[in-house]
Design a protein around this motif. Sequence first.
Motif, mmCIF file in Angstrom:
data_model
loop_
_atom_site.group_PDB
_atom_site.id
_atom_site.type_symbol
_atom_site.label_atom_id
_atom_site.label_comp_id
_atom_site.label_asym_id
_atom_site.label_seq_id
_atom_site.Cartn_x
_atom_site.Cartn_y
_atom_site.Cartn_z
ATOM 1 N N ALA A 1 33.037 16.763 31.547
ATOM 2 C CA ALA A 1 33.531 18.146 31.624
ATOM 3 C C ALA A 1 34.963 18.245 31.099
ATOM 4 C CB ALA A 1 33.458 18.644 33.070
ATOM 5 N N VAL A 2 35.810 17.321 31.516
ATOM 6 C CA VAL A 2 37.206 17.335 31.058
ATOM 7 C C VAL A 2 37.267 17.132 29.541
ATOM 8 C CG1 VAL A 2 39.405 16.083 31.158
ATOM 9 C CG2 VAL A 2 38.179 16.633 33.271
ATOM 10 N N GLY A 3 36.494 16.179 29.042
ATOM 11 C CA GLY A 3 36.486 15.917 27.602
ATOM 12 C C GLY A 3 36.051 17.125 26.800
ATOM 13 N N HIS A 4 34.976 17.774 27.245
ATOM 14 C CA HIS A 4 34.508 18.958 26.521
ATOM 15 C C HIS A 4 35.544 20.085 26.558
ATOM 16 C CE1 HIS A 4 30.688 17.458 25.373
ATOM 17 N NE2 HIS A 4 30.122 17.497 26.562
ATOM 18 N N GLN A 5 36.215 20.245 27.675
ATOM 19 C CA GLN A 5 37.222 21.304 27.769
ATOM 20 C C GLN A 5 38.409 21.011 26.860
ATOM 21 O OE1 GLN A 5 36.595 24.246 29.385
ATOM 22 N NE2 GLN A 5 34.608 23.250 29.629
ATOM 23 N N LEU A 6 38.850 19.757 26.845
ATOM 24 C CA LEU A 6 39.995 19.396 26.000
ATOM 25 C C LEU A 6 39.678 19.495 24.514
ATOM 26 C CD1 LEU A 6 41.414 16.314 27.949
ATOM 27 C CD2 LEU A 6 42.386 18.625 27.829
ATOM 28 N N LEU A 7 38.439 19.238 24.161
ATOM 29 C CA LEU A 7 38.045 19.226 22.747
ATOM 30 C C LEU A 7 37.285 20.485 22.339
ATOM 31 C CD1 LEU A 7 36.976 15.477 22.623
ATOM 32 C CD2 LEU A 7 39.036 16.498 21.619
#
Length: 164
Positions: free
Chosen positions: A80-86
């Motif tokens: 979830a964090v990765g998708h939000q950051l990218l």
Amino acid sequence: MSAGRRTLGFSWPALVALAALAAPRVVLHDLHVVEEGRPAALLLAVVPLICWVAAVLWRRPSRPFLTVVVIGAIHGVLLAVGHQLLWDEAFGAAGPRLGDIDPRAQEAVFRVAAVFSSLVTGVLTGVVAGALAAVLSRLVIGRQRAAGSERAGGRPPDAAVPRG
């Protein structure tokens, strides 16, 4: 010894490190370096799960299924964090749309849905890999008990030896 280590067989940093093994796939996918359906994408998706199962077989926690589900849940958070950051790199200016709704509201809806989807994906991945780890753990333990029984002359490994 922490409660997490007693129950799950690993420290929390080790659980996070195991979950992080799957993080490169998120980054490479969102940056369009690795596309779905390619062998590299399959390897990036499967190898971390094999590592999770192997780690559980090696450490033999008392609850292998729960251990891998927790690793999967942590993976879901990282996903979830990765998708939000990218997000912007993954979608650019032509992100998903919901008709005539305000673009900011649309993005908020899609981002919340992506977080929910990531968490569910992580947990379900952990459930599948955890089920495999639990089955393999039982098989490994069963074989070890059988081997120990044969070495002890047919007695169960923990049977008391009569003294006389």
